[in-house]
Design an enzyme around this catalytic site. Structure first.
Site: not given
Ligand code: VGL
Ligand code: ZN
Length: 199
Positions: A14, A107, A152
C-alpha cells in the site's frame, strides 16, 4: 543483506498517495518507504524474483469509511474516505518504482468487507489469492515493507507467519498510523513474538 532469491518474494504494501503526506489517511513520513523498497526491488528484479505491490482499492461508500455513518464494531476502526478506486489518492506514490513489480494486487474492493492483510480479508477467511501465487512460484520467504506498520503490514506479516512463510520485516521501509496511540509499538512486538524477523 544475503537473500536467497530463488525462494523469496518482496511485498510492497500500500505505498499509495492517500497514505503519504497530503493524502486522505496520511501516515507520517509514509513517502520515505519508497526509496528503501526501490533499492531492494531492483535487486529482486535483477535476480528474476517476484515483487508484489498491493493497492488498497475501495469502491466509493466502502464499509470501512466513517462517512457511511455506520457504527464501528468492537475494536474496529473506521477511516476517512481513502484509496477510492481510480482516484489519485489510490495511485501508487510517484516515488515507488513500478518497473520491478511483477504483480499488482488489489484488496479491499468488496463493498461490505475490508482487507488489511494481503493474504486474507478481514473476515479472516476470504483469500486474496496471494498465498496460492507465492506457493505456485515455490516461494517460502517474504520480505515485507510499506504502509501501514500497524494495519496492513501487520496483518500481512501475521498471516504470512501463519501460512508458514519465513517473514522478514524491513524496519526502515515501514511507517505506521499509530492510531490508537501505541499501536505501532504493539504491532512490532506482536510481530516479533509471532516469529517475524525484524531487519
Ligand atoms: C490501511 C487503514 C485502512 C493500510 C488501509 O494500508 O494500512 N489502513 N486501509
Ligand atoms: Zn483501506
Amino acid at each position: 543483506m544475503d537473500i536467497n532469491f530463488e525462494k523469496s518474494a518482496l511485498l510492497e504494501i500500500d505505498v499509495q498517495n492517500d497514505f503519504c503526506p497530503g493524502g486522505a489517511l496520511a501516515v507520517a513520513d509514509g513517502d520515505k518507504v519508497a526509496a528503501p523498497l526501490n533499492g531492494l526491488a531492483r535487486r529482486f528484479a535483477a535476480a528474476g524474483a517476484p515483487v508484489i505491490a498491493t493497492q488498497d482499492w475501495h469502491p466509493a461508500g466502502h464499509c470501512s469509511f466513517a462517512s457511511t455513518g455506520r457504527a464501528a464494531g468492537e475494536g474496529e476502526v473506521l477511516w476517512p474516505d481513502h484509496c477510492v478506486q481510480g482516484t489519485a489518492g489510490a495511485d501508487f506514490h510517484p516515488g515507488l518504482d513500478l518497473r520491478p513489480v511483477t504483480l499488482i494486487l488489489h484488496k479491499g474492493f468488496r463493498p461490505s468487507l475490508d482487507s488489511y492483510s494481503a493474504f486474507f480479508e478481514n473476515d479472516r477467511k476470504t483469500a486474496t489469492g496471494l498465498a496460492a501465487y507465492l506457493k505456485g512460484l515455490a516461494v517460502d520467504t517474504v520480505y515485507l515493507g510499506g504502509l501501514a506498520t500497524d494495519y496492513c503490514v501487520f496483518f500481512s506479516a501475521m498471516d504470512a507467519v501463519k501460512l508458514r512463510f519465513t517473514v522478514y520485516l524491513l524496519r526502515d521501509a515501514v511507517r505506521g498510523v499509530n492510531y490508537p496511540e501505541g499501536s505501532v509499538e504493539k504491532a512490532l512486538s506482536a510481530m516479533e513474538s509471532a516469529g517475524v524477523i525484524l531487519l
